[in-house]
Design a protein around this motif. Structure first.
Motif, PDB file in Angstrom:
ATOM      1  N   HIS A 180     -42.730  30.372 -46.088  1.00 12.61           N
ATOM      2  CA  HIS A 180     -43.766  31.230 -46.720  1.00 12.61           C
ATOM      3  C   HIS A 180     -43.292  30.852 -48.462  1.00 12.61           C
ATOM      4  N   GLY A 181     -43.113  29.290 -48.200  1.00 17.10           N
ATOM      5  CA  GLY A 181     -42.309  28.991 -49.692  1.00 17.10           C
ATOM      6  C   GLY A 181     -42.212  27.122 -49.324  1.00 17.10           C
ATOM      7  N   SER A 182     -41.263  26.750 -50.256  1.00 17.55           N
ATOM      8  CA  SER A 182     -40.439  26.046 -50.242  1.00 17.55           C
ATOM      9  C   SER A 182     -39.480  25.810 -49.073  1.00 17.55           C
ATOM     10  N   MET A 183     -39.430  24.101 -48.472  1.00 23.08           N
ATOM     11  CA  MET A 183     -38.584  24.590 -47.864  1.00 23.08           C
ATOM     12  C   MET A 183     -37.486  23.291 -48.176  1.00 23.08           C
ATOM     13  N   ILE A 184     -35.502  23.515 -48.571  1.00 19.36           N
ATOM     14  CA  ILE A 184     -34.770  22.328 -49.552  1.00 19.36           C
ATOM     15  C   ILE A 184     -33.749  21.947 -48.711  1.00 19.36           C
ATOM     16  N   LEU A 185     -33.469  20.928 -48.529  1.00 15.23           N
ATOM     17  CA  LEU A 185     -32.070  20.691 -47.999  1.00 15.23           C
ATOM     18  C   LEU A 185     -31.984  19.433 -49.184  1.00 15.23           C
ATOM     19  N   GLU A 186     -30.720  20.081 -50.265  1.00 15.14           N
ATOM     20  CA  GLU A 186     -30.388  18.814 -50.895  1.00 15.14           C
ATOM     21  C   GLU A 186     -29.016  19.233 -50.734  1.00 15.14           C
ATOM     22  N   ASN A 187     -28.270  17.704 -51.190  1.00  8.93           N
ATOM     23  CA  ASN A 187     -27.235  16.970 -51.736  1.00  8.93           C
ATOM     24  C   ASN A 187     -26.176  18.101 -50.566  1.00  8.93           C
ATOM     25  N   ASN A 188     -25.989  17.732 -49.337  1.00 13.61           N
ATOM     26  CA  ASN A 188     -25.149  18.453 -48.099  1.00 13.61           C
ATOM     27  C   ASN A 188     -24.997  17.070 -47.785  1.00 13.61           C
ATOM     28  N   PRO A 189     -23.800  16.157 -47.743  1.00  5.19           N
ATOM     29  CA  PRO A 189     -23.723  15.206 -48.473  1.00  5.19           C
ATOM     30  C   PRO A 189     -23.886  14.382 -46.344  1.00  5.19           C
ATOM     31  N   PHE A 190     -22.721  15.821 -45.506  1.00  7.63           N
ATOM     32  CA  PHE A 190     -22.039  15.085 -44.439  1.00  7.63           C
ATOM     33  C   PHE A 190     -23.206  15.992 -43.421  1.00  7.63           C
ATOM     34  N   LEU A 191     -23.911  16.376 -43.355  1.00  3.89           N
ATOM     35  CA  LEU A 191     -24.595  16.756 -42.787  1.00  3.89           C
ATOM     36  C   LEU A 191     -26.107  15.432 -42.070  1.00  3.89           C
ATOM     37  N   THR A 192     -25.634  16.389 -40.472  1.00  2.97           N
ATOM     38  CA  THR A 192     -25.456  15.249 -39.536  1.00  2.97           C
ATOM     39  C   THR A 192     -25.967  15.720 -38.071  1.00  2.97           C
ATOM     40  N   THR A 193     -26.859  15.431 -37.710  1.00  2.14           N
ATOM     41  CA  THR A 193     -27.844  16.274 -36.190  1.00  2.14           C
ATOM     42  C   THR A 193     -28.119  15.088 -35.250  1.00  2.14           C
ATOM     43  N   SER A 194     -27.783  15.192 -34.056  1.00  4.61           N
ATOM     44  CA  SER A 194     -27.836  14.479 -33.402  1.00  4.61           C
ATOM     45  C   SER A 194     -30.014  15.157 -32.638  1.00  4.61           C
ATOM     46  N   GLU A 195     -30.308  16.584 -32.989  1.00  5.26           N
ATOM     47  CA  GLU A 195     -31.181  17.351 -32.518  1.00  5.26           C
ATOM     48  C   GLU A 195     -32.005  17.238 -33.228  1.00  5.26           C
ATOM     49  N   SER A 196     -33.161  18.131 -33.807  1.00  9.66           N
ATOM     50  CA  SER A 196     -33.767  18.745 -34.370  1.00  9.66           C
ATOM     51  C   SER A 196     -33.257  20.119 -35.420  1.00  9.66           C
ATOM     52  N   ILE A 197     -33.173  20.262 -37.225  1.00  9.62           N
ATOM     53  CA  ILE A 197     -32.307  21.353 -37.380  1.00  9.62           C
ATOM     54  C   ILE A 197     -33.532  22.558 -37.427  1.00  9.62           C
ATOM     55  N   ALA A 198     -34.482  22.364 -36.946  1.00  7.24           N
ATOM     56  CA  ALA A 198     -36.100  23.098 -37.483  1.00  7.24           C
ATOM     57  C   ALA A 198     -36.592  23.349 -36.139  1.00  7.24           C
ATOM     58  N   PRO A 199     -36.460  22.885 -34.642  1.00  5.17           N
ATOM     59  CA  PRO A 199     -36.935  22.330 -33.715  1.00  5.17           C
ATOM     60  C   PRO A 199     -38.510  23.445 -33.424  1.00  5.17           C
ATOM     61  N   ALA A 200     -38.686  24.710 -33.850  1.00  5.60           N
ATOM     62  CA  ALA A 200     -39.854  25.323 -33.301  1.00  5.60           C
ATOM     63  C   ALA A 200     -40.392  24.940 -34.717  1.00  5.60           C
ATOM     64  N   LEU A 201     -40.120  25.031 -36.184  1.00  6.25           N
ATOM     65  CA  LEU A 201     -41.167  25.270 -37.863  1.00  6.25           C
ATOM     66  C   LEU A 201     -42.295  25.115 -37.414  1.00  6.25           C
ATOM     67  N   GLN A 202     -43.382  25.400 -37.819  1.00  8.16           N
ATOM     68  CA  GLN A 202     -44.987  24.889 -37.621  1.00  8.16           C
ATOM     69  C   GLN A 202     -45.390  24.436 -39.021  1.00  8.16           C
ATOM     70  N   THR A 203     -45.586  25.474 -40.067  1.00 10.26           N
ATOM     71  CA  THR A 203     -45.915  25.232 -40.986  1.00 10.26           C
ATOM     72  C   THR A 203     -45.017  25.781 -42.526  1.00 10.26           C
ATOM     73  N   ILE A 204     -44.874  25.368 -43.346  1.00  8.01           N
ATOM     74  CA  ILE A 204     -44.157  25.327 -44.715  1.00  8.01           C
ATOM     75  C   ILE A 204     -45.806  25.009 -45.645  1.00  8.01           C
ATOM     76  N   GLN A 205     -45.437  26.553 -46.594  1.00 10.80           N
ATOM     77  CA  GLN A 205     -46.509  26.889 -47.380  1.00 10.80           C
ATOM     78  C   GLN A 205     -46.626  25.964 -48.733  1.00 10.80           C
TER      79      GLN A 205
END
Length: 335
Positions: free
Chosen positions: A222-247
């Motif tokens: 219920h707001g913004s989703m911000i992922l910023e300046n995490n230079p080593f963040l990596t994944t072979s799968e979804s970070i948020a697989p159930a996420l449906q809405t971002i307001q």
């Protein structure tokens, strides 16, 4: 056991502890030792309905083994010698929990705490290695004194703890407030996989070593989703697989190792979608997949991305602009 009406300070509480094993205070408690290194003289404290403030430049350890409840705020701030906080019987803080600017604090252990009423601020503890909130289940209203991208909005603010390696929030189910993890240089993983909703902005930023983020059950922001300046963040799968809405908006910025961006259930973003400087350090087979996204309220922008393909196959409305810039590896866009 005795219940005392009115505010207490250290000396009065210590006198009661000589006669009673447990003292509950219907009021606030201020503990300000002038020469002691611990609080053993007041280890009878069981609960307070008001605030608990702990001060004192000589304190090296805070251990109150009988403390189970603080009805108001719990503040531990700018203690020059403090090395350890152990409040492992504490289950509830009715107001805010603030552990701020304790330069030599190494361990924060609140292993039984399950509910915090207004905010958690753990900030600027440069030597802290571990923050144990393993049984925290819920936090509710936002904090008006916390720092966030929009000043004063973060209900959970865990920031600028340069040595923090272990942060245990794995049982949090309810985040009824904004949530920020920022500037924790040694943190390698973040698990809030049991939480389903964030009421406010979700910001994970400027964590120099962060590699893994688990938002497995998150369905709504219920707001913004911000992922910023995490230079080593990596994944072979979804970070948020159930996420449906971002307001609010979705902002993925300066995630140079993230070459797979997948939000398989995301159908609606009420702000913009912005991806900038994403995946350039690993361009082999990189992809961006918003396959379920149907509704967007404004722009969608891709700048300097390493992905080879982008999937927007379900997008039905786009009131704003669709921008691609400086994305040399991009060969396929599905609309």
């Amino acid at each position: 056991e005795i219940s005392v009406l009115g505010d207490l300070e250290l000396d009065a509480l210590a006198d009661l502890c000589t006669d009673y094993a447990t003292v509950d205070v219907k009021g606030s408690v201020t503990l300000s030792p002038t020469d002691g290194t611990d609080l053993s003289s007041v280890d009878c404290l069981g609960a307070t309905t008001g605030d608990l403030v702990i001060e004192g430049d000589t304190l090296t350890e805070i251990d109150l083994p009988g403390l189970t409840q603080v009805g108001g705020n719990l503040a531990i701030e700018s203690l020059a010698a403090l090395e350890n906080i152990t409040l492992n019987a504490l289950m509830e803080v009715g107001g805010s929990l603030q552990v701020v600017s304790n330069p030599y604090l190494g361990v924060l252990s609140l292993e039984e705490i399950c509910d915090v009423g207004t905010s958690i601020v753990i900030r600027g503890n440069s030597e802290m290695l571990t923050a144990n909130l393993a049984n925290l289940v819920s936090i509710h209203l936002s904090n008006q004194n916390a720092r966030s991208q929009a000043e004063g909005e973060a209900g959970i603010d865990i920031s600028d703890n340069a040595s923090l390696e272990q942060l245990d929030l794995g049982n949090v189910e309810t985040i009824g407030c904004p949530f920020m993890i920022d500037g924790n240089d040694a943190l390698t993983s973040l698990d809030i996989g049991r939480n389903s909703t964030v009421i406010g902005d979700l910001q994970i930023s400027n964590n120099a070593s962060l590699q893994e983020v688990n938002l497995e059950l998150l369905s709504q922001v219920h707001g913004s989703m911000i992922l910023e300046n995490n230079p080593f963040l990596t994944t072979s799968e979804s970070i948020a697989p159930a996420l449906q809405t971002i307001q609010g908006s979705l902002e993925l910025v300066s995630l140079v190792s993230l070459n797979q961006v997948l939000f398989p259930m995301l159908t609606k973003v009420e702000g913009s979608v912005v991806l900038t400087d994403v995946g350039q350090d690993d361009v082999s087979g990189g992809s961006i997949n918003f396959r379920s996204l149907e509704t967007l309220s404004t722009d969608i922008k891709f700048r300097n991305i390493g992905a080879e393909s982008i999937n927007l196959s379900s997008l039905q409305t786009l009131p704003g602009n669709l921008l691609f810039a400086n994305s040399d590896y991009l060969t396929s866009v599905t609309l």
